[in-house]
Design an enzyme around this catalytic site. Structure first.
Site, PDB file in Angstrom:
ATOM      1  N   ARG A  62       0.829  -1.202   0.000  1.00  0.00           N
ATOM      2  CA  ARG A  62       0.000   0.000   0.000  1.00  0.00           C
ATOM      3  C   ARG A  62       0.867   1.257   0.000  1.00  0.00           C
ATOM      4  NH1 ARG A  62      -5.368   1.053   1.588  1.00  0.00           N
ATOM      5  NH2 ARG A  62      -5.735   3.095   2.558  1.00  0.00           N
ATOM      6  N   ASN A  94      -3.755   8.668   4.496  1.00  0.00           N
ATOM      7  CA  ASN A  94      -2.633   7.786   4.813  1.00  0.00           C
ATOM      8  C   ASN A  94      -2.532   7.406   6.290  1.00  0.00           C
ATOM      9  OD1 ASN A  94      -1.504   7.494   2.217  1.00  0.00           O
ATOM     10  ND2 ASN A  94      -0.522   9.500   2.370  1.00  0.00           N
ATOM     11  N   HIS A 193      -5.942  -5.403  -2.788  1.00  0.00           N
ATOM     12  CA  HIS A 193      -6.815  -5.492  -1.611  1.00  0.00           C
ATOM     13  C   HIS A 193      -7.016  -6.931  -1.148  1.00  0.00           C
ATOM     14  CE1 HIS A 193      -8.862  -1.290  -2.148  1.00  0.00           C
ATOM     15  NE2 HIS A 193      -7.631  -1.223  -1.685  1.00  0.00           N
TER      16      HIS A 193
END
Length: 326
Positions: A62, A94, A193
């Protein structure tokens, strides 16, 4: 020919083709002569971090996405905020979702001790993402390197350059197109994901107030929704509550993400929306049925993403500490 070997050859070939085309300043084996142990050291730190916390791998993948999509792959996501500037890492997009910074710090410290001023933080992030994909069961790939580090990190830019979990398929397609990706590459990269977690705050509206209706998203499988509501109670004040993105195999890079979507169990609106378009739905089905095909496409997508807006040559710098500019 061993099928696994042939797939690895294909991924290596894709890496070569990319590295010999756009942004040809990036090269596989960039540190072979200047810091030959660089990739080994990063891999070792990823391995140590993963065995302490399996979620670190998802965090590092990520992190690479969130770095490259904002100002390009220049390690701007690693820079700490100062009294006069709120940096990317402290944007709500974030923080608190990103993790794994300590792995990058540890790798950088080791590299500085043996190859001072040679290996960029941006390349460490790219190597760590690849190693995270590989350690979780994905296909390893060669990372063209030679990125240099940026000197600017602004929190507000994360809002405009990172897709929110509420995006529709058309919004996702346009967003990725703006970054140079095809719709198929968007569907492929969304498969990241398959590992990791989400904070309940990212899905609470989908569970309790979808599109302002005070009801749950009707596209969400009812049994799955009930499970999520147990994990994410309405109005909870605990901002640290999390759920797994792919509950069946949250630490394995596999096609469980696509299988979940076909079951109407995609966690985000931006996941489940992939079934609302004929082309993207077809790609979801194809990926769910062909694990090795998706893993190969994902590796190629990560290589391409790692070339977004890179700084090379004399641009940028090689930070001594990834958290601060020199």
């Amino acid at each position: 020919m061993n099928p696994m070997w042939s797939i690895q050859v294909l991924v290596t070939l894709v890496a070569f083709l990319f590295s010999s085309g756009v942004n040809s300043q990036l090269q596989v084996g960039f540190y072979t002569n200047s810091c030959g142990l660089s990739e080994f050291i990063v891999k070792d730190e990823v391995r140590k971090g993963f065995f302490k916390d399996r979620g670190v791998a998802a965090g590092l993948v990520r992190m690479h996405f969130h770095d490259c999509f904002v100002r390009g792959c220049d390690a701007s996501v690693l820079i700490d905020s100062t009294p006069s500037n709120t940096a990317e890492k402290d944007s709500p997009a974030n923080n608190p979702s990103l993790r794994g910074f300590e792995v990058i710090d540890n790798a950088k410290a080791r590299l500085e001790s043996i190859c001072k001023g040679i290996v960029s933080c941006a390349d460490i992030v790219a190597f760590a993402a690849r190693d995270s994909v590989e350690i979780t069961g994905g296909i390893g790939y060669d990372v063209p390197a030679g990125r240099r580090d940026g000197r600017v990190s602004v929190a507000s830019e994360a809002f405009t350059n990172l897709p929110p979990p509420t995006f529709t398929v058309n919004q996702l397609t346009q967003f990725f197109a703006n970054k140079g990706f095809t719709q198929e590459e968007m569907v492929t990269l969304s498969g990241a994901h398959t590992i990791g977690r989400s904070h309940c705050t990212s899905i609470s509206n989908r569970l309790y107030n979808f599109s302002g209706t005070m009801r749950q998203d009707p596209s969400l499988d009812p049994a799955y929704a009930a499970q999520l509501k147990q994990q994410c109670p309405r109005g909870s004040a605990n901002a640290n509550l999390v759920v797994q993105m792919n509950p069946g195999s949250p630490s394995v890079t596999d096609v469980g993400y696509y299988i979940d979507i076909l079951r109407n169990q995609g966690l985000f609106t931006s996941d489940q929306t992939l079934l609302t378009d004929r082309e993207t739905a077809s790609q979801v089905n194809q990926n769910a049925r062909n694990p090795m095909l998706w893993k190969t496409k994902f590796a190629a997508g990560m290589i391409k993403m790692g070339k977004l807006g890179v700084l090379t040559g004399n641009a940028g710098e090689i930070r001594a500490n990834c958290r601060v500019v020199n």
